[in-house]
Design a protein around this motif. Sequence first.
Motif: not given
Length: 253
Positions: A53, A57, A61, A66, A70-71, A73-75
């Motif tokens: 993940g 990211l 971006e 990273v 944020r990671v 949230a992505e997961l």
Amino acid sequence: MAASRTSTEKGGKEKGKEKKRDPKASLALLWGEQDQPRRGPKPSLTAERIVTGAIGLADAEGLDAVSMQRVAAELGVTTMALYRYFPGKAELADLMVDSALGVPTEAVARADGWRAGLTEWARQCWALYQRHPWILTATTMRRQLMGPNQLAWLDAALAALAPAGLSAVQQHDTVILVIGHIRNLAQQLVDRDDEADQEWNRLAADVLERHGHRYPALAAALAAGAFTPHPEDPLDFGLTRILDGVALLTERN
């Protein structure tokens, strides 16, 4: 670059003062020697999923995007869930690099001769920097902790050079020259800004039109198209010159 504990996030951590990298933790994670989380409910995450993940990211971006928050949230998990696996972003970045690199293909070992082998190695390495330009930032200006994949790349380069008859120091210095060339190209790729380049070209042409008589060699090179983009792979010229020099050294040895 690890996130630090703060009192502003309930029950967790957020970006704050960067925590010093823990090299022992990074090495344990890189080589799969870390203690597995045992307390609490069965974890829904794995280190591999987190790294994948984070790489996605960073590819989209850049490395600055990273963060542990944020990671997470992505997961679709809490930030604290990531800290069961990684002390912070610095250690996560070490695994991102090693995972993104993978290992060289067998084409390097199958190549006919040291020059063909190192050329194939360099092309595969350059392709990696193009796919994952954030690797340049993640590995710059510090002694990189090397995981199994990074060591596999170094091993493959030295194995390709073994038939050349160079000393161990010369082999290592040759690899450093080649990777330096690749990283320089990668930096140009990261810094590329077409709009800014067009403005620079316009301003430079204006300056040389007025002052070109003071810089005749530069004016002549510019007029001959020295700074015009060309379709050739930017890796080729520098790599060929490096390998030409190594070939002369092997003959002298």
